[in-house]
Design an enzyme around this catalytic site. Structure first.
Site, PDB file in Angstrom:
ATOM      1  N   GLU A 407      24.034 -13.830  22.049  1.00 20.24           N
ATOM      2  CA  GLU A 407      24.216 -12.521  22.730  1.00 20.24           C
ATOM      3  C   GLU A 407      23.814 -11.122  22.343  1.00 20.24           C
ATOM      4  OE1 GLU A 407      27.172 -15.630  24.087  1.00 20.24           O
ATOM      5  OE2 GLU A 407      26.729 -14.937  22.241  1.00 20.24           O
ATOM      6  N   HIS A 474      38.403 -16.494  27.605  1.00 16.34           N
ATOM      7  CA  HIS A 474      37.415 -16.582  29.038  1.00 16.34           C
ATOM      8  C   HIS A 474      38.067 -15.792  30.113  1.00 16.34           C
ATOM      9  CE1 HIS A 474      36.314 -19.917  26.470  1.00 16.34           C
ATOM     10  NE2 HIS A 474      35.098 -20.193  27.210  1.00 16.34           N
TER      11      HIS A 474
END
Length: 668
Positions: A407, A474
């Site tokens: 990322e 998540h």
């Protein structure tokens, strides 16, 4: 690195086909930054500049690399690369005013030393966190490649920086995508005071390129001809055959990390040995021996350069101390952007939230040929939520790019695309994973326009939220991490119509936007949505219901929780405000409602402390206190990580507590 006491201190210079004029140019390219540095060290002792990072003894690298590149090719230097700035012909007074924090510099006094960039000279300066600039170089090179421009990008780091994760991420991305990036490692012996023996175990840092399938070389960084000739050949080859190349330049840092650090940790014999390898004095002796330079000519060059330095210093000193106003400072946080609203057409179709996002993204890709989508599994697979399904068939793999799991490098690459004139949408597979790219988001994207007038035309899509049993990694709603950071815009739609229009605006906006998409709403919320492209301005809340008794303020999934309560209890007369945009935030709509109802409850999915509700509550208390008949109430999730099991998750989320809290405020 090898101790130079083991080898002869005199270089073997090879002129190849270089003319005497070119050989002299290389000498002056090193001499000028050396003389500037010597003057700066005097000014530092006099308190006329605040800090200095010396590159004395390393000039051959900056000079040789810069002269080997074309003027239109970007260079991303570091602290000890004064030779890059000088040899891109930046007027010296502008450098001097930059170091003095004056207006003729490049950052309006907002950053110091070499923490700046300039599109005029195709230089992108570092940030103190070092690593992100490597990924930025990837993005700049990717833009060149997509535009079929035969340009390379050179980026510098030190041997210490090669231990950062960003270094490895950037090398991997460049290798996988065949990007023409010249990764330059200045192996100068010490990371501040830590010697190379305590930094890495491989024999040569160049060997790290092998693990990424990357060509690599080791170059004597104190030999200007070796640097210039080898880099020139590599650059020419990379332009014709785009690929990354890793170069380890062997050199030495002969002064402290910065001047206050000193060099007591360096063995005296090691320092003496490297002083014998000084790149300027050795090359000067070579030029004199070859009859290309005389002592008299050299002395004359010194006089001319010193006179130039003094003249530009005088100009810098005569410039007034910089001043600014509150408006000046606030107005430079973002690149000015006035949205020309594109109104929706009358033809609509019923779409789920996920379909509206996909459709809006597709229409933006059709509208902007320079828009690139990047993220894990976004290409053939269509993304884990299938938002980009079918995109690769329409737009191709160049513009819809699968990324490695890295990322930080991809956020940085998105910034590089923007620097080189393109747009980027990055999908965080889950908003939670933004932690792995947090540094470039909050320190690079957010600060660049304020620091040196460089916008970040980047949208980061953030699938987020609970209610789907996905657990603590998540399901987070982490928008408050980013609303706290000046320079970022944060959007959080609750309906398909808003999601499509706001996403189009986010992509039009040249500033960095965090675009939150609640996973539990993806397939559960449907709405009639215009079929054509349209935009919705940021900073405009939506008044979903109107009433007299209380103001309910919320966003995301909270909007639907509040709607359920009001539909089940029609006797409650409430203004229901969906913020939609969290940064900027629509205070006018909020305050008008508060003044009307005199009671406020704020509902958020995030945990309570430090969230949006806290700041909004404080603003209401400061600006609307005299209109309130009850304390402002915040309703939020528990002060725990979000759990997995359904009953635990239900207990964590504020949905089931909201009604009772609402009644409490009404009864106050």
């Amino acid at each position: 690195m090898a101790n130079p006491t083991e080898t002869a201190p005199i270089f073997k210079y090879s002129k190849d086909n270089l003319s005497n004029e070119e050989l002299l140019k290389l000498y002056l390219a090193m001499l000028k930054p050396r003389l500037i540095e010597e003057k700066m060290l005097i000014l530092l002792r006099q308190g006329k500049i605040s800090k200095w990072f010396s590159g004395i003894g390393q000039e051959a690298i900056s000079a040789g690399v810069t002269l080997a590149l074309q003027k239109e090719e970007y260079i991303l230097p570091m602290h000890r690369n004064l030779g890059v700035f000088v040899n891109r012909d930046i007027p010296l007074y502008r450098l001097f005013t930059q170091w003095q924090g004056k207006a003729s510099g490049f950052t309006k006094g907002r950053d110091r030393s070499f923490h700046f960039g300039t599109q005029e000279f195709n230089i992108v300066g570092m940030i103190s966190h070092l690593g992100p600039q490597l990924g930025v170089a990837d993005g700049i090179a990717l833009a060149h490649k997509l535009k079929n421009e035969k340009n390379i990008t050179a980026v510098f780091t030190g041997e210490g920086g090669t231990s950062e994760g960003d270094f490895h991420e950037a090398l991997n991305v460049a290798s996988v995508w065949d990007l023409p990036v010249l990764f330059c490692i200045e192996n100068n012996g010490y990371g501040l005071s830590t010697p190379t023996t305590e930094q890495y175990r491989c024999e040569n840092l160049a060997d790290r390129g092998l693990g990424y399938g990357m060509e690599s070389h080791i170059i004597d960084g104190n030999n200007i001809l070796e640097v210039y000739q080898k880099v020139s050949a590599l650059a020419e080859s990379m332009r014709e055959n785009p690929r990354p190349v890793l170069v380890e330049f062997l050199t030495f840092r002969r002064r402290g990390h910065e001047e206050a650090s000193g060099t007591k940790y360096v063995p005296e014999d090691l320092m003496e040995a490297w002083e014998l390898k000084d790149p300027i004095s050795n090359y000067k002796d070579f030029l004199i021996a070859e009859g290309i330079l005389t002592e008299e000519q050299d002395e004359h060059k010194h006089v001319l350069i010193k006179a130039e330095i003094e003249a530009h210093l005088q100009k810098a000193f005569e410039e007034d101390v910089i001043s600014s106003s509150e408006d000046d400072e606030l107005n430079d946080v973002y690149k000015p952007f006035t949205l020309e609203v594109t109104k929706p057409n009358e033809t609509t179709e019923e779409l789920r939230l996920i379909d509206a996002i996909s459709q809006g993204l597709r229409q933006s890709m059709e509208r902007y040929d320079d828009l690139v989508i990047m993220g894990q599994d976004v290409a053939d697979y269509g993304g884990v939520f299938k938002i980009t399904e079918g995109f690769i068939e329409q737009f191709g793999k160049d513009r819809v790019r699968n990324t490695p799991i890295c990322e930080s490098a991809i956020v940085s690459a998105a910034m590089g695309l923007s620097i080189n004139g393109m747009k980027a949408v990055m999908e965080m597979q889950f908003g939670d994973f933004a932690t792995s790219g947090f540094n470039p988001i909050v320190n690079y994207l957010a600060k660049s326009h304020y620091r040196w007038n460089q916008h970040a035309d980047v949208v980061i899509r953030m699938p987020c939220g609970g209610g789907v049993g996905a657990g603590p990694f998540h399901s987070q709603t982490n928008e408050a991490w980013f609303t706290k950071t000046p320079g970022l815009k944060v959007v959080y739609p609750a309906f398909p119509y808003d999601a499509k229009g706001l996403l189009a605006t986010a992509i039009e906006d040249p500033n960095p936007v965090l675009f939150f998409e609640h996973k539990a709403l993806y397939r559960s919320i449907r709405q009639e949505v215009p079929t054509d492209y349209f935009t919705i301005p940021f900073g405009k809340a939506s008044l979903l219901k109107e009433g007299e008794d209380i103001t309910i303020i919320t966003y995301g999934a909270g909007v639907h929780w509040a709607l359920e309560v009001l539909e089940e209890h029609s006797n409650i007369s409430a203004d229901l405000i969906d913020l939609r945009s969290l940064q900027p935030l629509d205070y006018d709509t909020v305050y008008a409602s508060v003044k009307k109802t005199s009671r406020v409850i704020i509902l958020q999915e995030d945990s309570k402390f430090g969230g949006i509700a806290s700041d909004l509550s404080a603003c209401i208390m400061e600006d609307c206190f005299k209109y309130l008949d009850a304390p402002v109430k915040r309703v939020a999730s528990l002060e725990t990580p979000i759990p997995f099991a359904k009953n635990l998750e239900n207990n964590y989320l504020p949905k089931n507590r909201f009604f009772n809290e609402l009644l409490e405020v009404l009864a106050y």
